[in-house]
Design a protein around this motif. Structure first.
Motif, PDB file in Angstrom:
ATOM      1  N   ALA B  46     -25.385 -10.591 -30.285  1.00 29.97           N
ATOM      2  CA  ALA B  46     -26.776 -10.477 -29.832  1.00 29.97           C
ATOM      3  C   ALA B  46     -27.021  -9.081 -29.278  1.00 29.97           C
ATOM      4  O   ALA B  46     -26.082  -8.354 -28.940  1.00 29.97           O
ATOM      5  CB  ALA B  46     -27.071 -11.510 -28.751  1.00 29.97           C
ATOM      6  N   LEU B  47     -28.292  -8.725 -29.156  1.00 30.06           N
ATOM      7  CA  LEU B  47     -28.646  -7.533 -28.400  1.00 30.06           C
ATOM      8  C   LEU B  47     -28.439  -7.835 -26.914  1.00 30.06           C
ATOM      9  O   LEU B  47     -28.603  -8.964 -26.461  1.00 30.06           O
ATOM     10  CB  LEU B  47     -30.102  -7.144 -28.671  1.00 30.06           C
ATOM     11  CG  LEU B  47     -30.369  -6.625 -30.080  1.00 30.06           C
ATOM     12  CD1 LEU B  47     -31.870  -6.480 -30.335  1.00 30.06           C
ATOM     13  CD2 LEU B  47     -29.683  -5.269 -30.288  1.00 30.06           C
ATOM     14  N   ASN B  48     -28.089  -6.797 -26.156  1.00 26.30           N
ATOM     15  CA  ASN B  48     -27.847  -6.964 -24.725  1.00 26.30           C
ATOM     16  C   ASN B  48     -29.141  -7.359 -23.996  1.00 26.30           C
ATOM     17  O   ASN B  48     -30.200  -6.769 -24.225  1.00 26.30           O
ATOM     18  CB  ASN B  48     -27.283  -5.649 -24.177  1.00 26.30           C
ATOM     19  CG  ASN B  48     -27.144  -5.660 -22.670  1.00 26.30           C
ATOM     20  OD1 ASN B  48     -27.980  -5.107 -21.964  1.00 26.30           O
ATOM     21  ND2 ASN B  48     -26.110  -6.312 -22.166  1.00 26.30           N
ATOM     22  N   GLY B  49     -29.023  -8.336 -23.096  1.00 25.88           N
ATOM     23  CA  GLY B  49     -30.193  -8.800 -22.360  1.00 25.88           C
ATOM     24  C   GLY B  49     -30.782  -7.734 -21.449  1.00 25.88           C
ATOM     25  O   GLY B  49     -31.997  -7.660 -21.267  1.00 25.88           O
ATOM     26  N   GLY B  50     -29.929  -6.913 -20.851  1.00 22.47           N
ATOM     27  CA  GLY B  50     -30.420  -5.835 -20.008  1.00 22.47           C
ATOM     28  C   GLY B  50     -31.224  -4.819 -20.801  1.00 22.47           C
ATOM     29  O   GLY B  50     -32.242  -4.299 -20.328  1.00 22.47           O
ATOM     30  N   TYR B  51     -30.780  -4.551 -22.021  1.00 28.38           N
ATOM     31  CA  TYR B  51     -31.531  -3.652 -22.902  1.00 28.38           C
ATOM     32  C   TYR B  51     -32.917  -4.224 -23.188  1.00 28.38           C
ATOM     33  O   TYR B  51     -33.931  -3.513 -23.118  1.00 28.38           O
ATOM     34  CB  TYR B  51     -30.747  -3.429 -24.192  1.00 28.38           C
ATOM     35  CG  TYR B  51     -31.568  -2.847 -25.308  1.00 28.38           C
ATOM     36  CD1 TYR B  51     -32.101  -1.562 -25.204  1.00 28.38           C
ATOM     37  CD2 TYR B  51     -31.845  -3.587 -26.458  1.00 28.38           C
ATOM     38  CE1 TYR B  51     -32.880  -1.036 -26.227  1.00 28.38           C
ATOM     39  CE2 TYR B  51     -32.618  -3.072 -27.477  1.00 28.38           C
ATOM     40  CZ  TYR B  51     -33.143  -1.790 -27.365  1.00 28.38           C
ATOM     41  OH  TYR B  51     -33.913  -1.272 -28.358  1.00 28.38           O
ATOM     42  N   LEU B  52     -32.987  -5.521 -23.474  1.00 30.55           N
ATOM     43  CA  LEU B  52     -34.295  -6.142 -23.743  1.00 30.55           C
ATOM     44  C   LEU B  52     -35.194  -6.061 -22.508  1.00 30.55           C
ATOM     45  O   LEU B  52     -36.394  -5.781 -22.612  1.00 30.55           O
ATOM     46  CB  LEU B  52     -34.114  -7.595 -24.181  1.00 30.55           C
ATOM     47  CG  LEU B  52     -33.280  -7.808 -25.456  1.00 30.55           C
ATOM     48  CD1 LEU B  52     -33.107  -9.304 -25.730  1.00 30.55           C
ATOM     49  CD2 LEU B  52     -33.906  -7.107 -26.655  1.00 30.55           C
TER      50      LEU B  52
END
Lengths: 279, 279
Positions: B46-52
């Motif tokens: 997945a893409l990192n949640g912090g990045y989102l």
């Protein structure tokens, strides 16, 4: 409904008790509920934020047909008034383990509280794989009351029996401990055993931890997120409040809620505005 | 706009850097932004949640015309895919001290992340009235790397230079510490000094604390709330991760972020699903 087996066990605040009635919601349409906010769960300045979250939880649980408010993040936008209110529930994700909804408390067509609520079902028999120990809270008989004995009085203190750790109450007579801390036993004065909805009230029931730094005045909550971590056993709850930083008018307050078995059943953090020193 | 004086200081990810470009949003209408999600800030799963959350913060800050993401509560509904996305910002309250918006990351007309974001302006010169001490993190030269040195590689580890406290990395060779803990120094490999948007990345950058109980596998975040508490000084950040309870498949992870001056600049808690033990 996939989860309709839970519905019958969780009537929508079916007048079982004062807290049950005060947090009851009535379904008026798809994702729409009506409520009547009760001044008995408030203070001079505002209704208690935990009480408002309990009302939101009732609506979210009913809409999802799931028993437990696993996670609630609430932004307190405006002061709620006692009286009629509407709760809007918009389901955003319904999965096997959990359901997520945007939930809003509205009065006079104006949003009062916005929340993201995750509902699900915790296994009451689950054994924790890991658990940090609780802090220290003296036994109830060594703790002190504050705010009246509640006998016949109105307001928050008449609903809730709190017994405070004396070590965290020095601020009452001008000797604050100097630490961001507040600890207390907690139970409703009526017969109502702890459940997920009562935990919403518990995580916002303590006086602001910032009082122990000598700050006084009203400390409005801006954001509060809390998680239900286990199904509480019957009996009084223990509240362990602490904080890390007071900076630029903002402070944080963490509350751990333990049941009579010492298990961590809820944990919260709120970000609030620090009251002013008396002038 | 009342707060337009901040706007020019905070261009909407104006291609200053890799992180700036990867989190850039472009205003396409009232409360509507487009973004292109960058696989470089993700993992296999997945893409990192912090990045989102950093992408959401850019849109919320632009819409409010305020410089700092004071409080962010995010529910992670579905896995985000690299590529085009839309960010919707709905202002719910605009006050003197803060503004609150409902912010959603959407792909293919499906909500991926729902958030409540409070924006405002923190005084960079404020002196804390109270602050708890940091935990212990060894100096950078006593810490260890993990996940490659990033030289020319793709993915999260190529973007971020993390130096871990060896006491919290025993899980790498089958000797987990047995405690919910993870600590590391953190900085981007590019020249990008800490700001409020980077703090969103920092609070979700550590490997899951639950790895230290011997649990492996992917640990998806269900909810993450973080608060920006002070304006960070230039230089690497220190991340102190811990947790309280693993129960019924859920665990909590708290992260404190300190700047080079030792000040608490951000604090988070997430609720996540525990990965399964290897079979």
């Amino acid at each position: 409904m996939v989860h309709s087996e839970y519905r019958s066990n969780f009537p929508v605040g079916a007048g079982m008790s004062g807290f049950g009635e005060a947090t009851a919601v009535r379904r008026t349409g798809e994702g729409r509920y009506s409520a009547v906010l009760d001044a008995d769960f408030g203070f001079e300045q505002a209704l208690n934020g935990g009480y408002l979250m309990a009302v939101l939880a009732r609506a979210a649980l009913d809409a999802a047909g799931r028993p437990h408010p696993i996670s609630t993040a609430a932004s307190f936008l405006r002061v709620a008034k006692p009286g009629p209110a509407e709760v809007l529930v918009e389901t955003r994700k319904s999965g096997r383990t959990a359901e997520v909804a945007r939930v809003s408390l509205v009065q006079d067509d104006t949003p009062i509280v916005d929340a993201l609520i995750t509902t699900g079902a915790l296994d009451g028999d689950a054994e924790p794989l890991y658990s940090e120990d609780a802090g220290h809270l003296p036994a109830i008989e060594e703790c002190v009351t504050f705010g009246g004995d509640g006998g016949g009085k109105d307001g928050f203190a008449a609903q809730i029996d709190m017994r405070y750790d004396p070590a965290t109450m020095g601020w009452l007579d001008g000797r604050p401990s100097g630490r961001l801390e507040m600890r207390s036993h907690f139970r409703l004065r009526e017969a109502y055993e702890p459940d997920g909805v009562l935990l919403a009230l518990a995580v916002d029931a303590l006086p602001p931890v910032v009082l122990n730094t000598g700050r006084y005045g009203w400390s409005p909550t801006v954001e509060l997120t809390w998680h239900m971590r286990a199904v509480p056993a019957p009996g009084p709850l223990a509240l362990y409040g602490s904080g890390r930083l007071v900076n630029d008018g903002w402070f944080d307050e963490e509350v751990e809620v333990r049941d009579t078995a010492g298990r961590l059943v809820a944990q919260s953090r709120q970000l609030a505005r620090a009251g002013r020193r008396p002038s």
